[in-house]
Design a protein around this motif. Structure first.
Motif, mmCIF file in Angstrom:
data_model
loop_
_atom_site.group_PDB
_atom_site.id
_atom_site.type_symbol
_atom_site.label_atom_id
_atom_site.label_comp_id
_atom_site.label_asym_id
_atom_site.label_seq_id
_atom_site.Cartn_x
_atom_site.Cartn_y
_atom_site.Cartn_z
ATOM 1 N N ASP A 93 -1.554 11.739 8.117
ATOM 2 C CA ASP A 93 -1.975 10.542 7.244
ATOM 3 C C ASP A 93 -3.615 10.776 6.609
ATOM 4 O OD1 ASP A 93 0.229 9.008 7.641
ATOM 5 O OD2 ASP A 93 -0.679 7.698 9.386
ATOM 6 N N PHE A 97 -4.537 11.028 2.825
ATOM 7 C CA PHE A 97 -5.539 10.157 2.237
ATOM 8 C C PHE A 97 -6.594 11.141 1.670
ATOM 9 C CE2 PHE A 97 -9.796 8.322 3.471
ATOM 10 C CZ PHE A 97 -9.874 7.071 2.542
ATOM 11 N N ILE A 99 -6.283 14.033 0.411
ATOM 12 C CA ILE A 99 -5.571 14.529 -0.910
ATOM 13 C C ILE A 99 -5.764 13.628 -1.995
ATOM 14 C CG2 ILE A 99 -3.557 15.383 -2.135
ATOM 15 C CD1 ILE A 99 -2.868 16.831 0.680
ATOM 16 N N ASP A 100 -5.377 12.328 -1.711
ATOM 17 C CA ASP A 100 -5.495 11.371 -2.428
ATOM 18 C C ASP A 100 -6.771 11.222 -3.153
ATOM 19 O OD1 ASP A 100 -2.824 10.665 -2.362
ATOM 20 O OD2 ASP A 100 -3.093 8.982 -0.911
ATOM 21 N N ARG B 131 -3.327 4.734 -4.309
ATOM 22 C CA ARG B 131 -4.698 5.249 -3.937
ATOM 23 C C ARG B 131 -4.953 6.313 -5.101
ATOM 24 N NH1 ARG B 131 -4.291 5.046 1.001
ATOM 25 N NH2 ARG B 131 -5.786 3.521 1.655
ATOM 26 N N ARG B 132 -3.679 7.146 -5.343
ATOM 27 C CA ARG B 132 -4.276 8.069 -6.459
ATOM 28 C C ARG B 132 -4.392 7.403 -7.711
ATOM 29 N NH1 ARG B 132 -0.810 13.658 -5.371
ATOM 30 N NH2 ARG B 132 -1.392 13.965 -3.207
#
Lengths: 664, 168
Positions: A93, A97, A99-100, B131-132
């Motif tokens: 997770d 997160f 990477i996002d 989120r992206r």
């Protein structure tokens, strides 16, 4: 500033070449141009500042730091997983997160590459993309090569950090440059604005000074025009409208065919006031007279004007005789109050002539000339009537005026036609009752009728014809005396009248010299009686002429003392041999103590001045006795004989002489 | 500065360049499964933490706008910042500090939510905000209003919003 010579020269130059108005206009135009230019410059500067501001609006620094944070976050998660040897659900997770966050940061950098395409930005973007792609690939692979990935990512993160540091350094440079550029813009703008401000202040000051000058010039011009206009239409001394303004007003009234009256006023003895009390007093009288006249006329809605000298004119919108009489009465009352000037109390007596539009041609075809002429006739009549009189014009005055004119026109012709003749009135010694001389008087036989002297002499004097008449009398009387005295042991004297008009120049001296020379009359037998019925201005000149006459030998006598313009000052100024007391002093001698007192005083004065006294107008023995008692030795009057022609006179003289001889 | 700010706002209101929150009407949203997220409201004495679903219990609005990172306009659904602040008596604070999940922080002054429409978007084009895509909770303003107001800052477009605190 405008007082300094340099600026004065500058403005004189400007005003000479361009005119201050044009110069001021040019200065204002320059000011406007400078203002517009300044506004454009400021706008351009603001645009430039706005352009540099874009560097700060896009958060290039923040993006760099946040990207660094995102890389570190992901690298931290990866290195922790590598250290633990496996990846838990929580790690997964956290990995996703991170990477996002990195992917989102890549999106942000994508925009930076578009808006700020520098090499450093591209390198940083590429490094972030590589790191994100590698991380995404590892996620898709299910973290099977975690160890290899961790090592790879360590290197990728290191490359990304280097690229980001370079990017941040570049961004800092960009922002520093932008700040410096802004500072430069602000500095140059400030410099420009200060220069502009100084320039505008200087040109503005010039413009204000030029405008002030222009305003002052215009003000001066307007003032001069107003002054000229005032002078053209108003009398400076009294402030009343002048002849020009009066004429304009009169023309207006005539154009409206409005019923009206014109009045002409003439101050009594104004010349006497001037000569006796000085011009300041004369001016004061004129001013006060004008004030009172203006006030009174205004209350009757009229217009008062000063035509010149002591002549005033009034136009009243009235023809009602009762109203006009009331006006005249009120103004007479106004002028009964003495005029005070420097401690003096002067009376402003006047004569007034009045003509109504109705009385003059019944108001029809009335012209200014007609009305003025009629008013002038009325004024003449008023003057004839004596001081303080006022007369209304009526048609009968026209006849009197015409008669006067005819009489005046006839005088020169009568001289040529020898219609004038001389009569003689004896002058006697009161002690001996002997005739010692005669007064030669002129008479006029006009078409068989003897014209009374009081009719033609004042007229002749008024129109300056009296001099010819005086010379006519002198020539005839002197010649007559020479004839009478021929062979006589007691030569007679002769008195001739000379108008004051003779004394304006010395020509009379030549005439007297010529007559004495031609007739060979001993000069002391000639007495020149000065009748001061006109006022003599220049006492020095008069005295000079009289001195020359005295040098020739004739005696000088002051005639009609106590009347006309004669005065004590006159007595003192003229060195005379004889004083002739006017008949007016004699008339009441018997009844009036005051008359006797006055005569006594006059006799004292004459004696004090060394003059011989001759009393005129003796008609009774009682008068002769009184005069004799006062010590007067010479007299003249009907008691001793009136004026008679030459033959009768001489016969009477001889007869009287025989009687006296027998009595003696 | 405050008076200048008010004068500017007054002028812009006169010119009609400031869209107020009252100008749009609430919309009803269909229930969806949101991204996992939470927003902590801390007024200094009390803390309230809300999930996207709990936020949507407030009146929801929709604005269509582009963003600094997205040239093509999208429909953003969510709740008004001022309504969210009112939940914890923070609407009258002079300024708030907004913290993001990525440790980003920014101070937003009171006039921003008073005069501008500031939406805390929970959905984009009807879908949960990922989120992206700068979700799950993103501060969104009308892009034109934002660019027309020189006092506005790009920093107010907070994404991955996590907490709101008073500024000390």
């Amino acid at each position: 500033m405008d007082d300094s010579p340099a600026s004065s020269r500058f403005f004189v130059l400007l005003s000479t070449r361009l005119g201050s108005r044009v110069a001021a206009g040019v200065a204002i135009l320059i000011l406007i141009c400078m203002g517009i230019g300044g506004a454009f410059k400021v706008q351009a500067a603001l645009k430039e500042v706005a352009a540099t501001r874009a560097v700060f609006e896009v958060p290039i620094m923040r993006e760099g730091f946040m990207a660094m944070n995102d890389i570190d976050r992901l690298n931290s998660v990866v290195q922790q997983a590598k250290a633990s040897g496996s990846i838990s659900a929580a790690d997964r997770d956290a990995f996703e997160f991170a990477i996002d966050l990195l992917v989102v940061r890549v999106g942000s950098f994508e925009r930076l590459v578009r808006t700020n395409p520098t090499r450093a930005t591209s390198r940083a973007y590429d490094a972030l993309v590589h790191a994100a792609d590698r991380a995404n690939q590892e996620t898709q692979d299910g973290f099977r090569g975690l160890f290899t990935f961790a090592n790879d990512f360590l290197e990728l993160a290191s490359e990304a950090r280097v690229a980001l540091v370079s990017y941040l350094d570049n961004a800092r440079h960009l922002q520093t440059d932008a700040l410096e550029r802004q500072s430069q813009i602000l500095f140059s703008l400030t410099l420009f604005l200060i220069t502009l401000l100084i320039g505008m202040t200087l040109i503005g000051t010039c413009a204000i000074l030029l405008l002030r000058r222009e305003v002052a010039l215009r003000h001066g011009r307007e003032q001069a025009e107003r002054r000229a206009d005032y002078l053209a239409h108003f009398d400076l001394l009294t402030g009343l409208p002048n002849r020009q303004k009066f004429q304009e007003h009169l023309d207006d009234q005539l154009a409206q065919i409005a019923p009206m009256s014109m009045l002409l006023l003439d101050l009594d003895d104004f010349k006497g006031i001037n000569d006796t009390y000085g011009h300041a007093a004369g001016d004061a009288v004129l001013r006060r007279f004008a004030e009172r006249l203006s006030k009174r006329v205004t209350s009757y809605n009229g217009l008062a004007a000063r035509l010149g000298g002591d002549e005033f004119a009034v136009i009243l919108p009235q023809t009602d005789p009762a109203t006009l009489r009331r006006f005249c009465g009120e103004f007479v009352q106004d002028m009964e109050r003495p005029i005070r000037c420097d401690g003096l109390s002067l009376l402003g007596g006047f004569c007034l002539g009045l003509a109504t539009s109705k009385a003059v041609s019944n108001g029809k075809n009335l012209t200014a000339e007609c009305l003025l002429r009629a008013t002038d006739i009325a004024l003449y009549e008023a003057k004839e009537a004596g001081r303080g009189a006022y007369k209304f014009y009526d048609a009968s005055m026209e006849k009197r005026t015409a008669d006067r004119r005819a009489l005046l026109d006839a005088i020169p012709k009568a001289l040529d036609a020898k219609e004038f003749f001389v009569v003689y009135q004896p002058k006697i010694n009161l002690e001996t009752l002997e005739v010692y001389g005669f007064e030669a008087l002129i008479r006029w036989n006009r078409d068989g009728v003897v014209v009374p002297p009081e009719e033609f002499i004042p007229l002749a004097e008024e129109h300056h014809l009296i001099k010819e008449l005086d010379l006519y009398v002198m020539e005839h009387a002197v010649q007559q005396l020479v004839d009478w005295n021929r062979g006589s042991s007691a030569p007679l004297s002769v008195s001739v009248n000379l108008s004051g008009l003779h004394f304006v120049n010395a020509r009379i001296v030549d005439h007297v010299r010529r007559i004495l020379k031609e007739t060979n009359l001993p000069p002391h037998l000639l007495t020149l009686e000065i009748t001061e019925t006109v006022l003599l201005d220049d006492w020095t000149s008069v005295s000079n002429v009289l001195d020359q006459l005295r040098e020739l030998g004739p005696k000088i006598s002051l005639d009609d003392f106590g009347t006309g313009f004669s005065s004590l000052a006159y007595l003192r100024s003229i060195a005379a041999d004889e004083l002739k007391i006017d008949r007016s002093f004699v008339t009441e001698l018997v009844q009036s103590q005051e008359a006797r007192f006055v005569l006594d005083a006059v006799v004292d004065i004459a004696r004090g001045l060394g003059m011989t006294i001759v009393v005129e107008g003796i008609e009774t023995d009682a008068q002769a006795d009184i005069v004799r008692d006062f010590g007067c030795h010479n007299a003249q009057g009907f008691l001793f004989g009136g004026p008679k022609d030459a033959t009768t006179t001489f016969d009477l003289y001889l007869s009287n002489r025989t009687k006296l001889d027998r009595a003696g | 500065m405050r008076y200048f700010r008010r004068a500017m706002i007054g002028w812009m209101m006169l010119c009609g360049t400031v869209p107020l929150a009252d100008e749009i009407s609430p919309v009803t949203l269909d229930p969806i499964t949101h991204q996992r997220a939470s927003l902590r409201l801390d007024n200094g004495t009390q803390q309230v933490t809300l999930s996207p679903a709990e936020l949507e219990e407030l009146e929801t609005y929709r604005i269509s706008t582009s963003t600094p990172w997205r040239a093509i306009a999208a429909d953003f659904d969510g709740v008004l910042l001022r309504d969210v602040l009112a939940l914890n008596d923070m609407q009258d604070l002079d300024a708030i500090r907004v913290l993001a999940e990525n440790d980003y922080a920014v101070e937003i002054p009171n006039w921003v939510w008073r005069t501008h429409l500031v939406l805390i978007a929970t959905r984009v084009d009807g879908a949960p905000h990922k989120r992206r895509e700068r979700g799950p909770l993103q501060f969104v303003m009308l892009h034109d209003a934002y660019t027309n107001d020189p006092a506005m800052s790009e920093g107010y477009w907070v994404w991955m919003a996590a907490a709101i605190e008073p500024v000390e």
